[in-house]
Design a protein around this motif. Structure first.
Motif, PDB file in Angstrom:
ATOM      1  N   GLU A   1       0.919  -1.044  -0.157  1.00  0.00           N
ATOM      2  CA  GLU A   1       0.116  -0.630  -0.078  1.00  0.00           C
ATOM      3  C   GLU A   1       1.311   1.594  -0.275  1.00  0.00           C
ATOM      4  O   GLU A   1       0.230   2.358  -0.346  1.00  0.00           O
ATOM      5  CB  GLU A   1      -0.827   0.016   1.181  1.00  0.00           C
ATOM      6  CG  GLU A   1      -1.684   1.017   1.432  1.00  0.00           C
ATOM      7  CD  GLU A   1      -2.707   1.670   2.322  1.00  0.00           C
ATOM      8  OE1 GLU A   1      -2.735   0.092   2.900  1.00  0.00           O
ATOM      9  OE2 GLU A   1      -3.697   2.304   2.906  1.00  0.00           O
ATOM     10  N   THR A   2       1.871   1.201   1.117  1.00  0.00           N
ATOM     11  CA  THR A   2       3.308   2.184   0.948  1.00  0.00           C
ATOM     12  C   THR A   2       3.334   2.554  -0.866  1.00  0.00           C
ATOM     13  O   THR A   2       3.237   3.347  -1.695  1.00  0.00           O
ATOM     14  CB  THR A   2       4.184   1.954   1.421  1.00  0.00           C
ATOM     15  OG1 THR A   2       3.716   1.592   2.615  1.00  0.00           O
ATOM     16  CG2 THR A   2       5.007   3.337   2.112  1.00  0.00           C
ATOM     17  N   LEU A   3       3.784   1.287  -1.918  1.00  0.00           N
ATOM     18  CA  LEU A   3       4.023   1.546  -3.158  1.00  0.00           C
ATOM     19  C   LEU A   3       3.108   2.157  -3.709  1.00  0.00           C
ATOM     20  O   LEU A   3       3.408   2.770  -4.304  1.00  0.00           O
ATOM     21  CB  LEU A   3       4.447   0.239  -3.728  1.00  0.00           C
ATOM     22  CG  LEU A   3       5.512  -0.501  -3.108  1.00  0.00           C
ATOM     23  CD1 LEU A   3       6.472  -1.752  -3.327  1.00  0.00           C
ATOM     24  CD2 LEU A   3       6.873   0.744  -3.151  1.00  0.00           C
ATOM     25  N   ALA A   4       1.381   1.632  -3.112  1.00  0.00           N
ATOM     26  CA  ALA A   4       0.658   2.139  -4.128  1.00  0.00           C
ATOM     27  C   ALA A   4       0.577   3.436  -4.278  1.00  0.00           C
ATOM     28  O   ALA A   4       0.414   4.232  -5.285  1.00  0.00           O
ATOM     29  CB  ALA A   4      -0.130   1.486  -3.932  1.00  0.00           C
ATOM     30  N   CYS A   5       1.013   4.278  -2.847  1.00  0.00           N
ATOM     31  CA  CYS A   5       0.220   5.551  -2.752  1.00  0.00           C
ATOM     32  C   CYS A   5       1.647   6.919  -2.917  1.00  0.00           C
ATOM     33  O   CYS A   5       1.541   7.553  -3.504  1.00  0.00           O
ATOM     34  CB  CYS A   5       0.497   5.868  -1.079  1.00  0.00           C
ATOM     35  SG  CYS A   5      -0.638   5.586   0.093  1.00  0.00           S
ATOM     36  N   ILE A   6       2.830   5.839  -3.216  1.00  0.00           N
ATOM     37  CA  ILE A   6       3.836   6.445  -3.680  1.00  0.00           C
ATOM     38  C   ILE A   6       3.403   6.662  -5.521  1.00  0.00           C
ATOM     39  O   ILE A   6       3.627   7.146  -6.388  1.00  0.00           O
ATOM     40  CB  ILE A   6       5.187   5.651  -3.806  1.00  0.00           C
ATOM     41  CG1 ILE A   6       5.533   5.901  -2.160  1.00  0.00           C
ATOM     42  CG2 ILE A   6       6.189   6.750  -4.942  1.00  0.00           C
ATOM     43  CD1 ILE A   6       6.852   5.189  -1.682  1.00  0.00           C
ATOM     44  N   ALA A   7       3.093   5.457  -6.385  1.00  0.00           N
ATOM     45  CA  ALA A   7       2.623   5.654  -8.051  1.00  0.00           C
ATOM     46  C   ALA A   7       1.480   6.146  -7.444  1.00  0.00           C
ATOM     47  O   ALA A   7       1.670   7.494  -9.060  1.00  0.00           O
ATOM     48  CB  ALA A   7       2.338   3.769  -7.742  1.00  0.00           C
ATOM     49  N   ARG A   8       0.534   6.560  -6.821  1.00  0.00           N
ATOM     50  CA  ARG A   8      -0.743   7.328  -6.976  1.00  0.00           C
ATOM     51  C   ARG A   8      -0.295   8.691  -7.358  1.00  0.00           C
ATOM     52  O   ARG A   8      -0.973   9.484  -7.508  1.00  0.00           O
ATOM     53  CB  ARG A   8      -1.910   6.577  -6.038  1.00  0.00           C
ATOM     54  CG  ARG A   8      -2.707   7.639  -6.183  1.00  0.00           C
ATOM     55  CD  ARG A   8      -3.176   7.534  -5.269  1.00  0.00           C
ATOM     56  NE  ARG A   8      -5.372   8.377  -5.188  1.00  0.00           N
ATOM     57  CZ  ARG A   8      -5.879   8.274  -3.793  1.00  0.00           C
ATOM     58  NH1 ARG A   8      -5.759   7.863  -2.414  1.00  0.00           N
ATOM     59  NH2 ARG A   8      -6.750   9.288  -3.896  1.00  0.00           N
TER      60      ARG A   8
END
Lengths: 473, 79
Positions: free
Chosen positions: A233-240
């Motif tokens: 989810e941290t990575l998803a936040c970074i991508a978003r």
């Protein structure tokens, strides 16, 4: 609080049968202006073309050339304030910079890992992201790999459907030559396998058990290299945060909300939302007599204060931990002592089995809590419970002893009169608790392959509650 | 100097509580617990003796730079 009222009434309580293994098959954004973390259509897998149509996999190219890659990553909206979503809420950017420092100090090439081994039994959000938004996660992973110039990236995942989805996404993506080598690793499906030193050990030796710290993975990680382990989810936040319509990296979080006899829902909530607003949406009312088990099994049981702010600092201020973001609601006649006992019983069984102090203390505390259905007037438990909470802090190789300490401390702080009542006169609810597994009603999962999904479908702002099946194992 | 009892290694031999009683105690289950994490200069010899005398080498100093300090070590053995 709920228990004492029940007790005074003196009426026998009929125990409702507790569902075993609750399937989460509804997901709801709060009021997303972009597609958020849940995606344009919850429970429908987004493929490469869908993600790229939203501007995905693009900003990374800019990051990929020239110096100051870290500075360019740090400039993404919300990045400096982004807290890790695996449970410990460590600032993501500080972790990334620590790995860069480790690389500078050792001269070794870094390794980056997307951690999708979601061990918390009450959380499904990491599996959801890998199953339905694999490209958002991969974009985040490849972004931090580019920022650190990491030659190797791992997707570490236990759930089979999530792994299949991640592998398919990688095949679709066709990472260009010169990009990192990305591997999907089948993690063990255990509680401790997602702890970051366990991740490092699993990727290095195949043994998914935590190691004592220091060194931490950013110092000595996979194969000895400085390693960045970030929750998916941290990575998803970074991508978003890099998408054209993206928002601040930390503006929302995924919350698996279960309990209170309601169908569980995976929400995407604005960080800092008052708990009362969530209860009004999820239960249709604000039940101020309810309790909430926060952060999977990790964050303690607190009363459902309507003004409690759903953020890491907000829950911390009230004596608990938001952890991985899950909330399990305990409405009457649920007993906070009983649920604490159930969770500690789980830890007594599902710890890593390697630290003597953890194995001994978790079984002993589980046994003690399990006794509280009957009065214990002569035993000094009132003094022992806080003493044990103090003894366990910071002791383990992983955070299981801390989790038990948080549970005991939160119970003593939020429900001292409940504990006193149990010691003096016992408790029907606790007496009725089954033998192992006591925690069967505290498990959430996503639908298994082929199982019909009664999701919300295309999502409006505040859709109707959707009845979902409860799977009995 | 900072002190750490490795919980994976500690077997509760309790020798540390004898040679450095002000720094170690046993928890209610018989495993060593550090009472002081930041050790004063003057107490370093006593704690160093505890480090040396522990039969399973469960006690260690954890000082050093925050990042990149320790040399890579082999992965811990399977338990």
């Amino acid at each position: 609080m709920t228990g004492s009222a029940r007790r005074e009434a003196g009426t026998p309580v009929v125990a409702p049968p507790l569902p075993i293994l609750t399937t989460v098959s509804a997901a709801r954004p709060w009021a997303g202006e972009d597609d958020g973390l849940l995606g344009p259509t919850p429970f429908v897998r987004e493929d490469r073309s869908g993600y790229e149509a939203r501007g995905g996999h693009r900003d990374r190219v800019l990051l990929d050339c020239g110096d100051d890659r870290l500075a360019r990553l740090a400039a993404r909206p919300g990045l400096p304030g982004l807290l890790g979503r695996g449970g410990a809420a460590f600032p993501a950017l500080r972790k990334i910079r620590a790995v860069a420092d480790g690389v500078a100090a050792t001269g070794l090439s870094p390794v980056v890992v997307a951690n999708g081994a979601e061990g918390e039994p009450l959380s499904v959000k990491d599996r959801y992201l890998l199953r339905y938004r694999p490209h958002l996660v991969l974009d985040g992973l490849l972004t931090v790999a580019a920022a650190l110039e990491a030659p190797i990236a791992h997707v570490y995942v236990a759930d089979r459907a999530a792994r299949t989805s991640a592998e398919a996404a990688l095949a679709e993506l066709d990472v260009p030559a010169g990009g990192p080598q990305v591997r999907v690793f089948a993690a063990q499906d255990t509680y401790v396998a997602g702890e970051e030193t366990a991740v490092v050990r699993a990727l290095t030796t195949g043994i998914a058990r935590p190691a004592d710290k220091p060194p931490r993975p950013f110092q000595v990680g996979v194969g000895g290299a400085p390693t960045l382990v970030l929750n998916v989810e941290t990575l998803a936040c970074i991508a978003r945060a890099g998408l054209p319509a993206g928002r601040d990296a930390g503006s929302t979080f995924l919350a698996t909300v279960s309990g209170a006899g309601r169908p569980p829902v995976l929400y995407e909530l604005p960080t800092g939302l008052p708990l009362g607003d969530l209860l009004r949406e999820h239960l249709g009312r604000v039940d101020s007599s309810a309790d909430v088990l926060f952060g999977g099994f990790f964050g303690g049981i607190l009363p459902a204060w309507p003004d409690l702010e759903l953020s890491h600092p907000g829950v911390l201020r009230r004596g608990g931990s938001l952890g991985c973001g899950s909330l399990h609601l305990l409405a009457a006649p649920a007993c906070p002592v009983r649920t604490t006992a159930d969770v500690v019983a789980y830890y007594a069984r599902h710890n890593a089995g390697q630290c003597g102090m953890c194995m001994a203390s978790s079984s002993a505390i589980a046994a003690t809590l399990a006794e509280l259905g009957d009065p214990r007037p002569g035993v000094a438990y009132a003094a022992l419970l806080p003493r044990w909470a103090a003894q366990l802090r910071g002791r383990g190789a992983c955070a299981v002893p801390d989790a038990i300490a948080v549970l005991l401390r939160a119970l003593l702080r939020s429900h001292p009169q409940e504990v006193t009542r149990h010691l003096a006169s016992g408790c029907d609810e606790c007496r009725r608790a089954p033998g192992e597994p006591r925690w069967g009603h505290l498990l959430a999962s996503l639908p298994s392959d082929g199982e019909p999904v009664t999701a919300d479908g295309p999502v409006g702002r505040v859709p109707e509650l959707v009845p979902v099946g409860v799977e009995v194992r | 100097m900072r002190l750490r009892v490795d919980p994976v290694k500690c077997q509760g031999y309790a020798i540390c509580t004898e040679v450095a009683a002000r720094h170690f105690t046993l928890d209610d289950w018989g495993f060593a617990q550090a009472l002081v994490v930041d050790v004063d200069e003057g107490d370093v010899p006593a704690v160093t003796e505890a480090v040396r005398e522990c039969p399973v080498r469960a006690i260690r100093w954890i000082d050093g730079p925050a990042t990149g300090g320790p040399a890579p070590r082999p992965a811990p053995p399977a338990v």
